[in-house]
Design a protein around this motif. Structure first.
Motif, PDB file in Angstrom:
ATOM      1  N   VAL A 161      40.694  35.299  27.370  1.00 29.44           N
ATOM      2  CA  VAL A 161      39.448  35.415  27.945  1.00 29.44           C
ATOM      3  C   VAL A 161      39.201  36.872  27.992  1.00 29.44           C
ATOM      4  O   VAL A 161      40.224  37.475  28.715  1.00 29.44           O
ATOM      5  CB  VAL A 161      39.137  34.751  29.280  1.00 29.44           C
ATOM      6  CG1 VAL A 161      37.752  34.991  29.695  1.00 29.44           C
ATOM      7  CG2 VAL A 161      39.126  33.194  29.170  1.00 29.44           C
ATOM      8  N   VAL A 162      38.146  37.545  27.262  1.00 25.90           N
ATOM      9  CA  VAL A 162      38.039  38.850  27.047  1.00 25.90           C
ATOM     10  C   VAL A 162      36.723  38.982  28.201  1.00 25.90           C
ATOM     11  O   VAL A 162      35.766  38.410  28.161  1.00 25.90           O
ATOM     12  CB  VAL A 162      37.563  39.324  25.792  1.00 25.90           C
ATOM     13  CG1 VAL A 162      37.345  40.886  25.791  1.00 25.90           C
ATOM     14  CG2 VAL A 162      38.905  39.178  24.937  1.00 25.90           C
ATOM     15  N   ARG A 163      36.695  39.891  29.024  1.00 26.40           N
ATOM     16  CA  ARG A 163      35.811  40.310  29.894  1.00 26.40           C
ATOM     17  C   ARG A 163      35.486  41.977  29.989  1.00 26.40           C
ATOM     18  O   ARG A 163      36.606  42.592  29.940  1.00 26.40           O
ATOM     19  CB  ARG A 163      35.986  39.632  31.204  1.00 26.40           C
ATOM     20  CG  ARG A 163      37.262  40.066  32.018  1.00 26.40           C
ATOM     21  CD  ARG A 163      37.388  39.220  33.204  1.00 26.40           C
ATOM     22  NE  ARG A 163      38.829  39.740  33.687  1.00 26.40           N
ATOM     23  CZ  ARG A 163      38.879  40.238  34.949  1.00 26.40           C
ATOM     24  NH1 ARG A 163      37.660  40.994  35.459  1.00 26.40           N
ATOM     25  NH2 ARG A 163      39.920  40.626  35.532  1.00 26.40           N
ATOM     26  N   GLN A 164      34.389  42.147  30.601  1.00 27.19           N
ATOM     27  CA  GLN A 164      34.097  43.488  30.821  1.00 27.19           C
ATOM     28  C   GLN A 164      34.175  43.833  32.165  1.00 27.19           C
ATOM     29  O   GLN A 164      33.301  42.939  33.085  1.00 27.19           O
ATOM     30  CB  GLN A 164      32.678  43.994  29.853  1.00 27.19           C
ATOM     31  CG  GLN A 164      32.653  43.730  28.849  1.00 27.19           C
ATOM     32  CD  GLN A 164      33.589  44.785  27.595  1.00 27.19           C
ATOM     33  OE1 GLN A 164      33.470  45.901  28.447  1.00 27.19           O
ATOM     34  NE2 GLN A 164      33.806  44.277  26.674  1.00 27.19           N
ATOM     35  N   ILE A 165      34.474  44.917  32.630  1.00 28.28           N
ATOM     36  CA  ILE A 165      34.367  45.253  34.194  1.00 28.28           C
ATOM     37  C   ILE A 165      33.662  46.731  34.215  1.00 28.28           C
ATOM     38  O   ILE A 165      33.729  47.461  33.211  1.00 28.28           O
ATOM     39  CB  ILE A 165      35.809  45.153  34.606  1.00 28.28           C
ATOM     40  CG1 ILE A 165      36.809  46.085  34.177  1.00 28.28           C
ATOM     41  CG2 ILE A 165      36.203  43.743  34.856  1.00 28.28           C
ATOM     42  CD1 ILE A 165      37.889  46.404  34.989  1.00 28.28           C
ATOM     43  N   GLY A 196      46.429  39.981  36.122  1.00 27.57           N
ATOM     44  CA  GLY A 196      47.575  40.015  35.138  1.00 27.57           C
ATOM     45  C   GLY A 196      46.841  40.600  33.963  1.00 27.57           C
ATOM     46  O   GLY A 196      47.713  41.051  33.411  1.00 27.57           O
ATOM     47  N   GLN A 197      45.728  40.340  33.807  1.00 26.37           N
ATOM     48  CA  GLN A 197      45.145  41.037  32.472  1.00 26.37           C
ATOM     49  C   GLN A 197      45.287  42.514  32.614  1.00 26.37           C
ATOM     50  O   GLN A 197      45.263  43.235  33.467  1.00 26.37           O
ATOM     51  CB  GLN A 197      43.664  40.653  32.309  1.00 26.37           C
ATOM     52  CG  GLN A 197      43.320  38.932  31.956  1.00 26.37           C
ATOM     53  CD  GLN A 197      42.097  38.795  31.563  1.00 26.37           C
ATOM     54  OE1 GLN A 197      41.178  39.399  32.383  1.00 26.37           O
ATOM     55  NE2 GLN A 197      41.748  38.118  30.717  1.00 26.37           N
ATOM     56  N   VAL A 202      37.468  53.876  28.926  1.00 27.61           N
ATOM     57  CA  VAL A 202      36.998  55.398  29.328  1.00 27.61           C
ATOM     58  C   VAL A 202      35.927  55.421  30.198  1.00 27.61           C
ATOM     59  O   VAL A 202      35.065  54.811  29.815  1.00 27.61           O
ATOM     60  CB  VAL A 202      37.311  56.255  28.104  1.00 27.61           C
ATOM     61  CG1 VAL A 202      36.896  57.809  28.343  1.00 27.61           C
ATOM     62  CG2 VAL A 202      38.597  56.413  27.312  1.00 27.61           C
ATOM     63  N   GLY A 203      35.917  56.094  31.194  1.00 24.33           N
ATOM     64  CA  GLY A 203      34.852  56.150  31.820  1.00 24.33           C
ATOM     65  C   GLY A 203      34.565  54.674  32.972  1.00 24.33           C
ATOM     66  O   GLY A 203      35.497  54.436  33.339  1.00 24.33           O
ATOM     67  N   LYS A 204      33.445  54.333  33.031  1.00 20.55           N
ATOM     68  CA  LYS A 204      33.113  53.301  33.992  1.00 20.55           C
ATOM     69  C   LYS A 204      33.560  52.011  33.149  1.00 20.55           C
ATOM     70  O   LYS A 204      33.691  50.958  33.922  1.00 20.55           O
ATOM     71  CB  LYS A 204      31.549  53.189  34.287  1.00 20.55           C
ATOM     72  CG  LYS A 204      31.419  54.231  35.525  1.00 20.55           C
ATOM     73  CD  LYS A 204      30.131  54.458  35.983  1.00 20.55           C
ATOM     74  CE  LYS A 204      29.857  55.754  36.955  1.00 20.55           C
ATOM     75  NZ  LYS A 204      28.377  55.336  37.691  1.00 20.55           N
ATOM     76  N   THR A 205      33.161  51.646  31.950  1.00 22.42           N
ATOM     77  CA  THR A 205      33.307  50.323  31.275  1.00 22.42           C
ATOM     78  C   THR A 205      34.522  50.326  30.746  1.00 22.42           C
ATOM     79  O   THR A 205      35.137  50.895  30.171  1.00 22.42           O
ATOM     80  CB  THR A 205      32.037  50.171  30.255  1.00 22.42           C
ATOM     81  OG1 THR A 205      30.932  50.324  30.874  1.00 22.42           O
ATOM     82  CG2 THR A 205      32.194  48.795  29.562  1.00 22.42           C
ATOM     83  N   TRP A 206      35.173  49.060  31.123  1.00 20.96           N
ATOM     84  CA  TRP A 206      36.639  48.836  30.728  1.00 20.96           C
ATOM     85  C   TRP A 206      36.627  47.187  30.224  1.00 20.96           C
ATOM     86  O   TRP A 206      35.853  46.531  30.487  1.00 20.96           O
ATOM     87  CB  TRP A 206      37.447  48.960  31.858  1.00 20.96           C
ATOM     88  CG  TRP A 206      37.748  50.286  32.487  1.00 20.96           C
ATOM     89  CD1 TRP A 206      36.926  51.121  32.891  1.00 20.96           C
ATOM     90  CD2 TRP A 206      38.949  50.800  32.248  1.00 20.96           C
ATOM     91  NE1 TRP A 206      37.253  52.360  33.193  1.00 20.96           N
ATOM     92  CE2 TRP A 206      38.561  52.207  32.903  1.00 20.96           C
ATOM     93  CE3 TRP A 206      40.246  50.839  31.690  1.00 20.96           C
ATOM     94  CZ2 TRP A 206      39.634  53.248  32.969  1.00 20.96           C
ATOM     95  CZ3 TRP A 206      41.325  51.778  31.919  1.00 20.96           C
ATOM     96  CH2 TRP A 206      40.897  53.014  32.389  1.00 20.96           C
ATOM     97  N   THR A 207      37.552  47.006  29.212  1.00 17.09           N
ATOM     98  CA  THR A 207      37.754  45.851  28.632  1.00 17.09           C
ATOM     99  C   THR A 207      39.107  45.257  29.062  1.00 17.09           C
ATOM    100  O   THR A 207      40.116  45.686  28.819  1.00 17.09           O
ATOM    101  CB  THR A 207      37.706  45.761  27.133  1.00 17.09           C
ATOM    102  OG1 THR A 207      36.402  46.314  26.716  1.00 17.09           O
ATOM    103  CG2 THR A 207      37.831  44.425  26.663  1.00 17.09           C
ATOM    104  N   CYS A 208      39.167  43.993  29.660  1.00 16.08           N
ATOM    105  CA  CYS A 208      40.119  43.341  30.194  1.00 16.08           C
ATOM    106  C   CYS A 208      40.575  42.187  29.310  1.00 16.08           C
ATOM    107  O   CYS A 208      39.482  41.234  29.044  1.00 16.08           O
ATOM    108  CB  CYS A 208      40.104  42.941  31.398  1.00 16.08           C
ATOM    109  SG  CYS A 208      39.792  44.402  32.704  1.00 16.08           S
ATOM    110  N   GLN A 209      41.928  41.955  28.854  1.00 16.14           N
ATOM    111  CA  GLN A 209      42.161  40.697  28.148  1.00 16.14           C
ATOM    112  C   GLN A 209      43.722  40.426  28.396  1.00 16.14           C
ATOM    113  O   GLN A 209      44.261  40.991  28.856  1.00 16.14           O
ATOM    114  CB  GLN A 209      41.989  40.926  26.577  1.00 16.14           C
ATOM    115  CG  GLN A 209      42.636  41.946  25.994  1.00 16.14           C
ATOM    116  CD  GLN A 209      42.098  42.368  24.669  1.00 16.14           C
ATOM    117  OE1 GLN A 209      41.548  41.499  24.020  1.00 16.14           O
ATOM    118  NE2 GLN A 209      42.807  43.255  23.855  1.00 16.14           N
TER     119      GLN A 209
END
Length: 209
Positions: A161-165, A196-197, A202-209
C-alpha cells in the motif's frame, strides 16, 4: 400333589428349551416375564404391563465373533507396518505436531528425488522473491505428483500500500505528520513509519510504501 409337581417340572423344561433356542438365535431378544403369582414365561415379545419384565442378554453369533477378531488382527498388522516404515527424507519429526502416516508412494525413488529437489530450491538464497516463489511452486507440484500429497502452492504476497504523508515538523530523531504520528529518522531522506513502512521524500510531502 405329585401330578401337579410333574406338570410344573414339564413347564420348566419347556421354558428352558425355549430360552436356549432364543439365546442361540442371532436376532432374537428374549423377555422373561413374571406375573403376580410368580409364574415365569419366556417370549420374544415384550411383557404385559402388569408383569415384571427382564430382558436377557443374548450371545453373539459365531460369525460376529470371528469378524471382530479378524478386524482386530488387521488393525494390529497396520500398526506394526507403520511403526517399522523408514522416515521420508526431508520430513522432520522434531516439531510438536503429529506427522501424517507414511504412504507407499512416499517410499518410491521418484518421490524421494522430488523431495530432494524441493529441499535444494528452498535453500537457495540468491533468487529474487518472484523467481524463488516460481521455482518453489514447481518443486512443490513435483512432490505432490510423485508422492500423492496435496501441499498448497505459495501465493503472491499482498500488494504494498503506497500512501502520501505530510510532515509538519522534525527533531533530531523523529519527524511528525499532521496527525502527530512519529516517524523515526533514518538519514536525511528516509523515515520509518510506525507501521514499518519506509517513507522517502524532501520537504513536507513524503511517500510511504
Amino acid at each position: 400333589m405329585h401330578k401337579g409337581g410333574g406338570m410344573k417340572s414339564k413347564g420348566f423344561f419347556i421354558a428352558a428349551a425355549l430360552l436356549c433356542s432364543w439365546t442361540l438365535s442371532a436376532t432374537a431378544q428374549v423377555h422373561r416375564c413374571s406375573d403376580a403369582k410368580g409364574h415365569l414365561t419366556y417370549s420374544d415379545q415384550p411383557c404385559a404391563a402388569d408383569q415384571a419384565a427382564a430382558q436377557l442378554e443374548q450371545r453373539k453369533p459365531a460369525e460376529t465373533v470371528q469378524q471382530e477378531r479378524a478386524e482386530a488382527a488387521q488393525a494390529r498388522q497396520r500398526n506394526a507396518l507403520q511403526s517399522t516404515e523408514p522416515p521420508v527424507p526431508g520430513v522432520s519429526s522434531r516439531s510438536g505436531t503429529a506427522m501424517a502416516p507414511i504412504t507407499v508412494a512416499q517410499n518410491r525413488p521418484d518421490c524421494r528425488a522430488a523431495q530432494k529437489e524441493l529441499e535444494f530450491v528452498s535453500s537457495i538464497r540468491t533468487l529474487s522473491d518472484t523467481e524463488k516463489r516460481s521455482r518453489m511452486n514447481g518443486a512443490i507440484s513435483g512432490v505432490n505428483a510423485a508422492c500423492g500429497t496435496n501441499t498448497p502452492l505459495l501465493q503472491e504476497p499482498p500488494p504494498r500500500v503506497v500512501r502520501q504523508i505530510v510532515i509538519t515538523r522534525c527533531e533530531d530523531k523523529f519527524c511528525y505528520d499532521e496527525q502527530g504520528a512519529a516517524y523515526g529518522r533514518n538519514g536525511s531522506n528516509v523515515l520509518a513509519a510506525p507501521d514499518g513502512q519506509m517513507c522517502t521524500g524532501v520537504g513536507k510531502t513524503w511517500t510511504c510504501q
